[in-house]
Design a protein around this motif. Structure first.
Motif, PDB file in Angstrom:
ATOM      1  N   ARG A   1      -9.208  -4.900   5.213  1.00 52.66           N
ATOM      2  CA  ARG A   1      -8.543  -5.869   4.182  1.00 52.66           C
ATOM      3  C   ARG A   1      -9.722  -6.991   3.603  1.00 52.66           C
ATOM      4  O   ARG A   1     -10.441  -7.299   4.571  1.00 52.66           O
ATOM      5  CB  ARG A   1      -7.116  -6.723   4.919  1.00 52.66           C
ATOM      6  CG  ARG A   1      -7.565  -7.360   6.340  1.00 52.66           C
ATOM      7  CD  ARG A   1      -6.310  -8.012   6.833  1.00 52.66           C
ATOM      8  NE  ARG A   1      -6.094  -9.116   6.161  1.00 52.66           N
ATOM      9  CZ  ARG A   1      -5.115 -10.061   6.293  1.00 52.66           C
ATOM     10  NH1 ARG A   1      -4.081  -9.649   6.949  1.00 52.66           N
ATOM     11  NH2 ARG A   1      -4.783 -10.973   5.605  1.00 52.66           N
TER      12      ARG A   1
ATOM     13  N   VAL B   1     -12.886  -2.914   0.521  1.00 53.35           N
ATOM     14  CA  VAL B   1     -11.800  -2.053   1.366  1.00 53.35           C
ATOM     15  C   VAL B   1     -11.717  -0.675   1.083  1.00 53.35           C
ATOM     16  O   VAL B   1     -11.158   0.061   1.786  1.00 53.35           O
ATOM     17  CB  VAL B   1     -10.395  -2.965   1.369  1.00 53.35           C
ATOM     18  CG1 VAL B   1     -10.360  -4.393   1.919  1.00 53.35           C
ATOM     19  CG2 VAL B   1      -9.948  -2.550   0.152  1.00 53.35           C
TER      20      VAL B   1
ATOM     21  N   TRP C   1      -7.338  -0.301   9.243  1.00 59.14           N
ATOM     22  CA  TRP C   1      -7.092  -0.826   7.833  1.00 59.14           C
ATOM     23  C   TRP C   1      -8.276  -1.448   7.469  1.00 59.14           C
ATOM     24  O   TRP C   1      -8.934  -2.324   8.468  1.00 59.14           O
ATOM     25  CB  TRP C   1      -5.974  -1.852   7.866  1.00 59.14           C
ATOM     26  CG  TRP C   1      -4.662  -1.041   7.981  1.00 59.14           C
ATOM     27  CD1 TRP C   1      -3.814  -0.653   9.011  1.00 59.14           C
ATOM     28  CD2 TRP C   1      -4.007  -0.319   6.881  1.00 59.14           C
ATOM     29  NE1 TRP C   1      -2.898   0.035   8.687  1.00 59.14           N
ATOM     30  CE2 TRP C   1      -2.795   0.091   7.272  1.00 59.14           C
ATOM     31  CE3 TRP C   1      -4.034  -0.380   5.452  1.00 59.14           C
ATOM     32  CZ2 TRP C   1      -1.873   0.951   6.331  1.00 59.14           C
ATOM     33  CZ3 TRP C   1      -3.366   0.411   4.749  1.00 59.14           C
ATOM     34  CH2 TRP C   1      -2.202   1.071   5.085  1.00 59.14           C
TER      35      TRP C   1
ATOM     36  N   VAL D   1      -6.300  -4.048   0.405  1.00 56.16           N
ATOM     37  CA  VAL D   1      -6.241  -3.167   1.736  1.00 56.16           C
ATOM     38  C   VAL D   1      -6.450  -1.880   1.473  1.00 56.16           C
ATOM     39  O   VAL D   1      -6.088  -1.170   0.296  1.00 56.16           O
ATOM     40  CB  VAL D   1      -4.886  -3.203   2.452  1.00 56.16           C
ATOM     41  CG1 VAL D   1      -4.426  -4.725   2.997  1.00 56.16           C
ATOM     42  CG2 VAL D   1      -3.829  -2.881   1.700  1.00 56.16           C
TER      43      VAL D   1
ATOM     44  N   MET E   1      -0.942  -5.659  11.347  1.00 56.37           N
ATOM     45  CA  MET E   1      -0.813  -4.796  10.057  1.00 56.37           C
ATOM     46  C   MET E   1       0.476  -3.715  10.037  1.00 56.37           C
ATOM     47  O   MET E   1       1.141  -3.717   9.143  1.00 56.37           O
ATOM     48  CB  MET E   1      -2.333  -3.922   9.946  1.00 56.37           C
ATOM     49  CG  MET E   1      -3.440  -4.604   9.537  1.00 56.37           C
ATOM     50  SD  MET E   1      -3.164  -5.925   8.140  1.00 56.37           S
ATOM     51  CE  MET E   1      -3.709  -4.628   6.880  1.00 56.37           C
TER      52      MET E   1
ATOM     53  N   TYR F   1       0.872  -1.098   0.026  1.00 59.11           N
ATOM     54  CA  TYR F   1       0.013  -0.063   0.104  1.00 59.11           C
ATOM     55  C   TYR F   1       0.937   1.250  -0.180  1.00 59.11           C
ATOM     56  O   TYR F   1       0.717   2.166  -0.780  1.00 59.11           O
ATOM     57  CB  TYR F   1      -0.742   0.072   1.080  1.00 59.11           C
ATOM     58  CG  TYR F   1      -2.003   1.256   1.311  1.00 59.11           C
ATOM     59  CD1 TYR F   1      -3.398   0.835   0.728  1.00 59.11           C
ATOM     60  CD2 TYR F   1      -1.643   2.504   1.411  1.00 59.11           C
ATOM     61  CE1 TYR F   1      -4.161   1.929   0.829  1.00 59.11           C
ATOM     62  CE2 TYR F   1      -2.206   3.469   1.624  1.00 59.11           C
ATOM     63  CZ  TYR F   1      -3.783   3.217   1.171  1.00 59.11           C
ATOM     64  OH  TYR F   1      -4.673   4.394   1.139  1.00 59.11           O
TER      65      TYR F   1
END
Lengths: 349, 349
Positions: B164, B267, B162, B154, B337, B133
C-alpha cells in the motif's frame, strides 16, 4: 507629566499574552525619530495561556481580566521610577494574532474599558504582524517576515498603506513556515515508508524516533486541535537531517527559503537599500534555512538588505504605544492592520 | 443449500454505510474464477450518515444497530428469489475506512454478534482499500488507486502480501487526491491575491465566486471538522480552470497526476501486462487529470495496462464475501488489510 509618560504594550498570540509597561522620556522630540529605543521598558507580565476566542472573536472581557490588574500592578511597582501613576497611561497598544478577522469585540469594548479602568489616553489596535514589524524595524520603511509555526510578511514605504503576503494558516499557506517545513518532512518520511519516489530514509528514522511507528502517526495528529503545532514540532528534525547531508531534507528547506523570499518580495517596497528583517523563532533554525534564504533574497530582492530584528512583537507594541503617546506615529493606519483611537483629550504640558 | 448461498457485503466509509445482499450460485466451481460477477446482488440498503467512531475506534454497536435489521429485511424481501432464508448468511464481508487503525471494536464484537443474529458462517474484515481493489479488479493481480477526497494505492501479486502507498490523510499525504488538488488551487488563488509568484488570477476569481472575499476563507475553513472535504470541494474548480487554459491550474493537475503515478508505481507488482485500475470519484474529473495521468503511468509503469474499475467497494465487499463462502478467496490475508474468521462449521451439501 514633565517627566514623560507611561505607555503599555500588549502582545496577544497563540502561545499566550504578554504585557509590558514603558516610560517615554519627557521633552519635545524625544521620540521623534520613531526609534523603538525611545521607550524604556520598566516591567512586564506574561500569561502562558492565550486569550480565549469565542463566537465574537478574541474575547475582550477575558483580555481585560488579565490586562487591567497586571497594568495596575506594573504601575504600582514602577511608580517611584518614572512619571506619576496618577497621570494614567498616555497610550496602550494591543497587538493580536487575528486582529483583522477576530478583532470586533476588542474594537467595541477596549476603548471605553481602558479609559475608565486605566485612564488610558490613546489606544492602538494592531495586527500581530504590525507589532512584529514595529519591533523589528521600528518606523523605518521596509519589510518584515514573521515566522514561527506560521508565516506572514508585511511591508510598507510609510507613504502608502501596508502590503501583506501569506499568513493564511497551515492549510491555505504559511508557506515556508514551521508547520509547512514539518509537514513536508513528514510527507517525505512516509514516502520512504511506502516506497514512493521523493522519500527520505533519514526523515523516516526521525519519525520513528519521535512519534513511533509511522502507522500511528495519523492517530497522533488528526484528533489534535493544535495540528499546526504538531506539524511544526517536526521542523527541527528536518533541519537536523539537512545539516547531516540528507538531500531530501535540504530540498525542503531550499523550497521553504524560496517561499519566504516570494512572500517578502510581494511586500517589500521598491527603492534602493530597503531593509528586510527576519523575525520570529523559525529563523533560530540557523544555517540550514538561512544559507538558502540569503541566496534567494539576493536573487529576488537585490536592492534589499537583510537586517537583524531589533526587537520582538512586545517591543513593537511598546514602540507603537510610545509613538502614539508622543504624536510621532508614522506607521500607516489601516483597518485590521493598525487602528488608533483617542480616548481622552491630550493633557500634555 | 443446493440453490447456492446468501452473502452480505458492507461498505462503511466517511460518507455513509452501504449494505448489499448477494446470491452465490450453487454447484461446485461456480465462483472458481474469483470474478465479482460470480455473485448476483439482489438488494441493497444505504445510510447517509457514517458509522460513529469513538475512543475504541469504529463503533461496532452502532454498525450492528443498522446492519442486522437491514440484512434481515433484505433476506425477507429476497426470500422467494434465491436460497432459503433459513440457510442464514454463508459469509459477511465488512470493508471499512480505518479498519487498520480503528477496527479493534469490530474485531472484538462482530464475530459473535453476526453468528448469533444472522447465522453468519464466515466473516471477512477488510480495509476499504481492499474492497475497492476487489470491486475494481476482483481477484486478479495488479494495482488499484482509490481516490476521492483522499487517495490510496494498493497492489498485490496474490502470492505475496498487500503493498500500500499513501492514504495518510490530507495533512500527511493523500497526494494527488481531491483535498490535495483543492488545497493547491486555494494556495495558488491566495498567491495571486497577495502578489506572490505562482499565483493564478483565474483560481482567485473562482475562490471569490465560491467562497466570497479571500479574507473570509480562513474563517470558513479552520473551524470546520470536515476540512478535507472543504478543500476537496474546490478541486472541480481547478479542473475547470485547467480546461479553460489556466497554466497554474493545469500545473496543479500535472503534479497530482505525478503523485498518483508514484503511488501506483510503489504498489504495482512486477511482471508484464499488469492491470492498474483507477477507482473512485476523483477520476470523474476526466481529461484535465486523466490526460497527464495516462502520460505519467506510461512513463512510470510501461509494463502496466490501465483498465476501468469493474465495480465499486460495495461490489468488492460482496465479491470477497462470495469468494469466502465458496472457498475461493485468493486475495492475501493480512492483519489490518484482510482478515477472515470462521464463525460456524461449513454446512455445504
Amino acid at each position: 507629566m514633565s517627566g514623560g509618560a507611561w505607555v503599555l504594550g500588549v502582545d496577544s498570540g497563540g502561545s499566550g499574552l504578554r504585557i509590558a509597561l514603558g516610560a517615554v522620556p519627557g521633552g519635545a522630540g524625544a521620540s521623534a525619530a520613531g526609534d523603538p529605543g525611545g521607550v524604556r521598558a520598566v516591567g512586564s507580565v506574561e500569561f502562558g495561556e492565550p486569550v480565549r476566542t469565542g463566537a465574537g472573536g478574541i474575547d475582550a472581557g477575558h483580555l481585560l481580566e488579565r490586562l487591567v490588574p497586571a497594568a495596575e500592578g506594573l504601575l504600582r511597582r514602577a511608580g517611584a521610577d518614572g512619571p506619576t501613576a496618577e497621570a494614567g497611561l498616555a497610550a496602550v497598544a494591543v497587538g493580536a494574532a487575528g486582529m483583522t478577522t477576530l478583532g470586533d469585540d476588542l474594537r467595541a469594548t477596549l476603548p471605553d474599558a481602558l479609559r475608565r479602568s486605566l485612564g488610558a489616553g490613546r489606544l492602538a489596535l494592531a495586527a500581530d504582524a504590525v507589532t512584529a514589524y514595529a519591533g523589528a524595524l521600528g518606523q523605518r520603511p521596509g519589510a518584515v517576515v514573521a515566522a514561527g509555526t506560521g508565516l506572514i510578511a508585511v511591508g510598507t514605504d510609510l507613504s502608502g498603506g501596508w502590503r501583506r503576503a501569506d499568513g493564511w494558516g497551515h492549510l491555505l499557506g504559511d508557506c515556508g513556515g514551521g508547520a509547512w517545513i514539518g509537514r513536508a518532512g513528514l510527507e517525505a518520511a512516509l514516502r520512504a515508508h511506502d516506497g514512493r519516489r521523493g522519500g527520505s530514509a533519514a526523515l523516516l528514522a526521525r519519525v520513528e524516533a519521535v512519534f513511533g511507528p509511522p502507522a500511528s502517526l495519523p492517530g497522533r495528529l488528526y484528533p489534535r486541535t493544535d495540528r499546526a503545532a504538531v506539524l511544526a514540532s517536526f521542523a527541527p528534525e528536518v533541519a537536523r537531517c539537512a545539516t547531516a547531508g540528507d538531500p531530501v531534507a535540504a530540498g525542503i528547506l531550499a523550497r521553504a527559503a524560496r517561499h519566504v523570499a516570494e512572500a517578502v518580495s510581494a511586500v517589500c517596497p521598491p527603492g534602493a537599500d530597503r531593509e528586510v528583517a527576519l523575525a520570529g523563532g523559525l529563523f533560530r533554525m540557523g544555517d540550514p534555512l538561512l544559507v538558502p534564504l540569503r541566496a534567494e533574497l539576493a536573487e529576488h530582492l537585490p536592492h534589499a538588505r537583510t537586517v537583524a530584528a531589533a526587537g520582538d512583537p512586545l517591543d513593537g507594541a511598546l514602540a507603537v504605544a510610545a509613538a502614539l503617546a508622543t504624536g510621532t506615529l508614522r506607521l500607516p493606519r489601516e483597518p485590521g492592520m493598525l487602528e488608533t483611537i483617542t480616548l481622552l483629550p491630550a493633557t500634555r504640558t
